[in-house]
Scaffold this motif. Structure first.
Motif, PDB file in Angstrom:
ATOM      1  N   ALA A  25       0.780  -1.117  -0.047  1.00  0.00           N
ATOM      2  CA  ALA A  25       0.057  -0.025  -0.029  1.00  0.00           C
ATOM      3  C   ALA A  25       0.734   1.423  -0.080  1.00  0.00           C
ATOM      4  N   LEU A  26       1.898   1.214   0.591  1.00  0.00           N
ATOM      5  CA  LEU A  26       2.969   2.347   0.716  1.00  0.00           C
ATOM      6  C   LEU A  26       4.144   1.344  -0.112  1.00  0.00           C
ATOM      7  N   SER A  27       4.316   2.175  -1.516  1.00  0.00           N
ATOM      8  CA  SER A  27       5.588   1.692  -2.366  1.00  0.00           C
ATOM      9  C   SER A  27       6.656   2.498  -2.181  1.00  0.00           C
ATOM     10  N   PRO A  28       7.952   1.918  -2.715  1.00  0.00           N
ATOM     11  CA  PRO A  28       9.024   2.779  -2.918  1.00  0.00           C
ATOM     12  C   PRO A  28       8.808   4.151  -3.641  1.00  0.00           C
ATOM     13  N   GLY A  29       8.971   5.052  -2.946  1.00  0.00           N
ATOM     14  CA  GLY A  29       8.990   6.643  -3.558  1.00  0.00           C
ATOM     15  C   GLY A  29       7.871   7.240  -3.042  1.00  0.00           C
ATOM     16  N   ALA A  30       7.021   6.489  -2.224  1.00  0.00           N
ATOM     17  CA  ALA A  30       5.794   7.273  -1.726  1.00  0.00           C
ATOM     18  C   ALA A  30       6.338   8.169  -0.572  1.00  0.00           C
ATOM     19  N   PRO A  65      15.198  15.576  -1.618  1.00  0.00           N
ATOM     20  CA  PRO A  65      15.059  17.143  -1.560  1.00  0.00           C
ATOM     21  C   PRO A  65      13.550  17.390  -2.374  1.00  0.00           C
ATOM     22  N   ARG A  66      13.024  18.333  -1.727  1.00  0.00           N
ATOM     23  CA  ARG A  66      11.894  19.030  -2.126  1.00  0.00           C
ATOM     24  C   ARG A  66      10.648  17.922  -1.940  1.00  0.00           C
ATOM     25  N   GLN A  67      10.901  16.829  -1.378  1.00  0.00           N
ATOM     26  CA  GLN A  67       9.874  15.803  -1.086  1.00  0.00           C
ATOM     27  C   GLN A  67       9.458  15.480   0.223  1.00  0.00           C
ATOM     28  N   GLY A  68      10.626  15.806   1.005  1.00  0.00           N
ATOM     29  CA  GLY A  68      10.323  15.108   2.409  1.00  0.00           C
ATOM     30  C   GLY A  68      10.579  13.499   2.694  1.00  0.00           C
TER      31      GLY A  68
END
Length: 222
Positions: A25-30, A65-68
């Motif tokens: 449900a939470l995938s890499p990059g989420a 960066p810019r995503q948290g």
């Protein structure tokens, strides 16, 4: 008093997020936005922040960066390394379990594998497979091995659902488990270890197959 209330909430949030990573449900990059997660989980941002910090300490979350905070993605080399270590650790567990497993544990392993054979591919099969491997690990009677596997398994969560989502792989896994069990029942440690290593290598092959078509960053994106 607030800290006493939020500490358990932080652990609850941590376990919920771990399960969502495991299920895919939470995938890499989420991205993990504190406000969104707090609203969805029905808690304040403080325990959510604590849960994210724990996930970061586990190596499951990174800050982009810019995503948290985001779920970390494993590169191809890391996947290979993880499965190599899994083969070593679980192979050792099978060898030790051949010596130390009780008759009750062997019966439980056989029962779990029978249930896995009857289960459809999906969440139920994944859970039965997890229980099989956990029971075998417990039967090895080595607390340091358990701790090492715990660390490895958390990183493996990033890969999402196991390869048992595929019917063919699930059927092969049942046969491989049965071969491992034969080694355990015969108290043949080397045989059990060899078959377990082959079992993990087969899972790696299936995982690599599932990674076909993945996006590969260009040089200026690395």
């Amino acid at each position: 008093m607030t800290d006493d209330i939020e500490a358990p909430q932080g652990q609850t949030a941590y376990r919920r997020l771990l399960e969502e990573i495991r299920s895919g449900a939470l995938s890499p990059g989420a991205r993990l936005r504190e406000t969104d997660l707090a609203e969805r989980l029905g808690i304040s941002r403080t325990p959510v922040r604590e849960a994210i910090r724990q996930l970061e300490a586990d190596g499951l979350v990174t800050h982009m960066p810019r995503q948290g905070a985001t779920i970390r993605a494993l590169d191809y080399g890391e996947v290979i390394e993880l499965y190599e270590m899994r083969a070593v650790l679980e192979g050792t567990a099978a060898r030790l379990a051949a010596r130390a497993a009780s008759a009750i544990e062997l019966e439980e392993l056989a029962a779990l594998n029978d249930e896995l054979a009857a289960a459809p591919p999906g969440p139920q099969a994944r859970e039965l497979n997890r229980q099989f491997h956990r029971t075998l690990l417990d039967a090895a009677r080595n607390r340091f091995l358990v701790k090492s596997m715990s660390v490895l398994q958390k990183t493996l969560l990033i890969l999402g659902p196991s390869t048992l989502a595929e019917a063919e792989r699930a059927a092969d896994a049942v046969e491989e488990h049965a071969a491992i069990l034969r080694g355990l029942v015969a108290r043949d440690g080397p045989a059990a270890e060899m078959v377990m290593r082959g079992h993990i290598e087969a899972a790696l092959k299936s995982r690599i197959k599932s990674m076909r078509g993945r996006e590969i960053p260009m040089e200026d994106e690395v």
